[in-house]
Design a protein around this motif. Structure first.
Motif, PDB file in Angstrom:
ATOM      1  N   TYR A 135      13.156  -7.167  30.988  1.00 27.03           N
ATOM      2  CA  TYR A 135      12.947  -5.805  30.494  1.00 27.03           C
ATOM      3  C   TYR A 135      13.577  -5.669  29.111  1.00 27.03           C
ATOM      4  N   ALA A 136      13.083  -4.698  28.359  1.00 27.82           N
ATOM      5  CA  ALA A 136      13.703  -4.333  27.086  1.00 27.82           C
ATOM      6  C   ALA A 136      13.977  -2.841  27.084  1.00 27.82           C
ATOM      7  N   VAL A 137      15.117  -2.464  26.517  1.00 27.74           N
ATOM      8  CA  VAL A 137      15.522  -1.062  26.413  1.00 27.74           C
ATOM      9  C   VAL A 137      15.554  -0.690  24.937  1.00 27.74           C
ATOM     10  N   GLY A 138      14.751   0.291  24.548  1.00 21.51           N
ATOM     11  CA  GLY A 138      14.693   0.704  23.155  1.00 21.51           C
ATOM     12  C   GLY A 138      15.645   1.853  22.869  1.00 21.51           C
ATOM     13  N   LEU A 139      16.671   1.594  22.059  1.00 24.91           N
ATOM     14  CA  LEU A 139      17.571   2.661  21.620  1.00 24.91           C
ATOM     15  C   LEU A 139      17.098   3.266  20.298  1.00 24.91           C
ATOM     16  N   ASP A 140      15.905   2.893  19.876  1.00 23.03           N
ATOM     17  CA  ASP A 140      15.278   3.475  18.686  1.00 23.03           C
ATOM     18  C   ASP A 140      14.324   4.588  19.119  1.00 23.03           C
ATOM     19  N   THR A 141      13.776   5.305  18.165  1.00 25.93           N
ATOM     20  CA  THR A 141      12.928   6.469  18.492  1.00 25.93           C
ATOM     21  C   THR A 141      11.432   6.196  18.326  1.00 25.93           C
ATOM     22  N   LEU A 142      11.028   4.928  18.186  1.00 24.40           N
ATOM     23  CA  LEU A 142       9.617   4.625  17.948  1.00 24.40           C
ATOM     24  C   LEU A 142       8.710   5.229  19.009  1.00 24.40           C
ATOM     25  N   MET A 143       9.092   5.124  20.280  1.00 27.25           N
ATOM     26  CA  MET A 143       8.210   5.596  21.346  1.00 27.25           C
ATOM     27  C   MET A 143       8.230   7.109  21.515  1.00 27.25           C
ATOM     28  N   CYS A 144       9.022   7.817  20.712  1.00 32.40           N
ATOM     29  CA  CYS A 144       8.913   9.278  20.683  1.00 32.40           C
ATOM     30  C   CYS A 144       7.571   9.703  20.092  1.00 32.40           C
ATOM     31  N   PHE A 145       6.898   8.795  19.403  1.00 31.55           N
ATOM     32  CA  PHE A 145       5.647   9.099  18.716  1.00 31.55           C
ATOM     33  C   PHE A 145       4.426   8.549  19.440  1.00 31.55           C
ATOM     34  N   TYR A 146       4.629   7.897  20.579  1.00 28.03           N
ATOM     35  CA  TYR A 146       3.529   7.337  21.367  1.00 28.03           C
ATOM     36  C   TYR A 146       3.622   7.838  22.802  1.00 28.03           C
ATOM     37  N   ASN A 147       2.496   7.838  23.467  1.00 22.76           N
ATOM     38  CA  ASN A 147       2.441   8.220  24.874  1.00 22.76           C
ATOM     39  C   ASN A 147       2.547   6.947  25.711  1.00 22.76           C
ATOM     40  N   LEU A 148       3.770   6.466  25.897  1.00 18.89           N
ATOM     41  CA  LEU A 148       4.010   5.194  26.572  1.00 18.89           C
ATOM     42  C   LEU A 148       4.109   5.392  28.082  1.00 18.89           C
ATOM     43  N   PRO A 149       3.238   4.757  28.861  1.00 11.75           N
ATOM     44  CA  PRO A 149       3.394   4.826  30.322  1.00 11.75           C
ATOM     45  C   PRO A 149       4.561   3.965  30.773  1.00 11.75           C
ATOM     46  N   GLN A 150       5.390   4.504  31.657  1.00  9.16           N
ATOM     47  CA  GLN A 150       6.524   3.772  32.200  1.00  9.16           C
ATOM     48  C   GLN A 150       6.521   3.887  33.716  1.00  9.16           C
ATOM     49  N   SER A 151       7.032   2.857  34.384  1.00 13.04           N
ATOM     50  CA  SER A 151       7.130   2.893  35.837  1.00 13.04           C
ATOM     51  C   SER A 151       8.252   3.840  36.253  1.00 13.04           C
ATOM     52  N   GLU A 152       8.290   4.144  37.542  1.00 14.54           N
ATOM     53  CA  GLU A 152       9.347   5.013  38.065  1.00 14.54           C
ATOM     54  C   GLU A 152      10.720   4.404  37.822  1.00 14.54           C
ATOM     55  N   PHE A 153      10.825   3.084  38.022  1.00  9.98           N
ATOM     56  CA  PHE A 153      12.104   2.411  37.800  1.00  9.98           C
ATOM     57  C   PHE A 153      12.492   2.445  36.325  1.00  9.98           C
ATOM     58  N   GLU A 154      11.540   2.183  35.432  1.00  8.95           N
ATOM     59  CA  GLU A 154      11.821   2.205  33.993  1.00  8.95           C
ATOM     60  C   GLU A 154      12.291   3.582  33.545  1.00  8.95           C
ATOM     61  N   THR A 155      11.651   4.607  34.049  1.00 10.12           N
ATOM     62  CA  THR A 155      12.027   5.980  33.703  1.00 10.12           C
ATOM     63  C   THR A 155      13.427   6.314  34.220  1.00 10.12           C
ATOM     64  N   LYS A 156      13.716   5.864  35.431  1.00 10.22           N
ATOM     65  CA  LYS A 156      15.036   6.101  36.033  1.00 10.22           C
ATOM     66  C   LYS A 156      16.142   5.463  35.189  1.00 10.22           C
ATOM     67  N   VAL A 157      15.929   4.218  34.761  1.00 12.81           N
ATOM     68  CA  VAL A 157      16.917   3.520  33.932  1.00 12.81           C
ATOM     69  C   VAL A 157      17.091   4.240  32.602  1.00 12.81           C
ATOM     70  N   ALA A 158      15.975   4.656  31.998  1.00 12.15           N
ATOM     71  CA  ALA A 158      16.029   5.326  30.692  1.00 12.15           C
ATOM     72  C   ALA A 158      16.840   6.615  30.749  1.00 12.15           C
ATOM     73  N   ILE A 159      16.609   7.418  31.777  1.00 13.78           N
ATOM     74  CA  ILE A 159      17.310   8.694  31.917  1.00 13.78           C
ATOM     75  C   ILE A 159      18.805   8.478  32.146  1.00 13.78           C
ATOM     76  N   GLN A 160      19.131   7.495  33.000  1.00  8.95           N
ATOM     77  CA  GLN A 160      20.540   7.230  33.283  1.00  8.95           C
ATOM     78  C   GLN A 160      21.259   6.677  32.051  1.00  8.95           C
ATOM     79  N   LEU A 161      20.573   5.834  31.298  1.00 12.76           N
ATOM     80  CA  LEU A 161      21.182   5.276  30.086  1.00 12.76           C
ATOM     81  C   LEU A 161      21.461   6.356  29.039  1.00 12.76           C
ATOM     82  N   GLN A 162      20.579   7.341  28.955  1.00 15.91           N
ATOM     83  CA  GLN A 162      20.837   8.430  28.024  1.00 15.91           C
ATOM     84  C   GLN A 162      22.126   9.159  28.396  1.00 15.91           C
TER      85      GLN A 162
END
Length: 285
Positions: A135-162
Motif C-alpha cells: 500500500y501507499a499513503v499519500g500525505l500530499d493533496t493531489l487526490m483532493c482534485f480527483y475522485n479516487l475510489p478507495q476500499s473500506e480498509f483504505e478509507t479507515k486507515v486514511a481517516i485514522q492517520l489524519q
C-alpha cells in the motif's frame, strides 16, 4: 466523452504530447520509471540496444530491448506533481487517438514499475535492503482534485492517520498491483510506503526551519491497524498508485532502502543498493 480540446490535450508541433515530448509509437507495454534523470542511464546500460532517446525537462526517455523484450525507461523528477503529469500523458499516449482527439474504444493496460530510493521508518528494516510497496499513503493533496475510489480498509486507515498525524486534510491510501508484486517482489521486504510532498519537514527532518509537526515521524512509526504498519518514506509512490487506479494501469513501486530514520543511518554507498535493485527488476521482466 467527446472531442478533447487543444487547451486540454496539448500537442507539440511534431504531434508529440506536451511535457514528455513523445508520440504513441515511442512507448512500450512495460515502463520502468526513476525519479533522478541520471538513473535512466543506469538502467538502459543493460539494454541489448537503444532504439529511441528523448530529453525533455526532467523527463528523460530511453526505449530499447532487454533480452528481446521492448522496454521503456523514463525519469519523472521528484514529487507527485510530476507523477501526475507523467501518468496522465503516458496514459494519453496509450489510450487517446491524437488525430481524432478522442479516447480509444479499446483501452491498453500498461505495466509501470517505479525503481526508487527510500528511507525506512521502522528500526528492523536495514539500510541496503529492497522493499516492495504493498500500500501507499499519500500525505500530499493531489487526490483532493480527483475522485479516487478507495476500499473500506483504505478509507479507515486514511481517516485514522489524519487523526494521529493532525494533518489538516485526509491522506489517501491505495494498494499497488498485486500481480506485479508477485512478479517483481520476490525476496523483497513487503511494506507500506508513506509518500510526502517534500524531503525535509514533510518527512520530519529539521535543519534550521521550525517544524509545525515535530511528532510526525513518531506518529507514523507507531501507527498500526490490523497488522498494517508503515515502513518507509519517499515522494512518489502514492501518486503512482492513485493515478494507476484512476487510469486502469498496473503499477508497482520497489524501493532501495538507503537510510534508516529511526537509527539515524544513511548508506555509505547508495548507488550499489540501487544498482542491485535495478538488476533484480530487469531479471524478472
Amino acid at each position: 466523452m467527446g472531442k478533447i480540446s487543444e487547451s486540454e490535450l496539448i500537442l507539440n508541433k511534431d504531434g508529440s504530447i506536451y511535457h514528455l515530448n513523445l508520440k504513441p509509437s515511442h512507448i512500450s507495454d512495460i515502463i520502468l520509471t526513476v525519479g533522478d534523470p541520471s538513473r535512466v542511464y543506469m538502467i538502459s546500460q543493460y539494454f541489448d540496444d537503444i532504439d529511441f532517446e528523448m530529453n525533455r525537462r526532467e523527463f528523460i526517455t530511453h526505449v530499447g530491448k532487454y533480452k528481446g523484450k521492448k522496454v521503456t525507461v523514463m525519469s519523472t523528477g521528484m514529487g507527485t506533481d510530476n507523477v501526475e503529469i507523467f501518468m496522465t500523458e503516458l496514459d494519453a499516449l496509450a489510450n487517446i487517438d491524437f488525430k481524432k482527439r478522442e479516447p480509444k474504444q479499446r483501452k491498453k493496460k500498461l505495466k509501470i514499475i517505479r525503481i526508487g530510493t527510500s528511507g525506512a521508518m521502522q528500526e528492523d528494516i536495514p539500510v541496503g535492503s529492497h522493499l516492495v510497496s504493498d500500500y501507499a499513503v499519500g500525505l500530499d493533496t493531489l487526490m483532493c482534485f480527483y475522485n479516487l475510489p478507495q476500499s473500506e480498509f483504505e478509507t479507515k486507515v486514511a481517516i485514522q492517520l489524519q487523526k494521529d498525524t493532525k494533518l489538516p486534510f485526509t491522506p489517501y491510501v491505495v494498494r499497488g498491483s498485486e500481480s506485479l508484486r508477485e512478479q517483481f517482489g520476490e525476496g523483497m521486504i513487503v511494506g507500506n510506503t508513506v509518500t510526502c510532498p517534500g524531503f525535509y519537514a514533510p518527512q520530519g527532518r529539521e535543519l534550521r526551519a521550525d517544524l509545525k509537526n515535530p511528532q510526525l515521524l513518531e506518529a507514523l512509526n507507531y501507527y498500526h491497524e490490523e497488522g498494517f504498519w508503515l515502513t518507509n518514506f519517499e515522494m512518489e509512490t502514492a501518486g503512482y498508485y492513485a493515478m494507476g487506479r484512476l487510469l486502469g494501469h498496473e503499477v508497482l513501486s520497489v524501493n532501495a532502502i538507503i537510510a534508516n530514520r529511526i537509527k539515524k543511518k544513511f548508506s555509505k554507498n547508495p548507488n550499489k543498493i540501487i544498482e542491485s535493485l535495478i538488476k533484480k527488476v530487469l531479471d524478472q521482466i
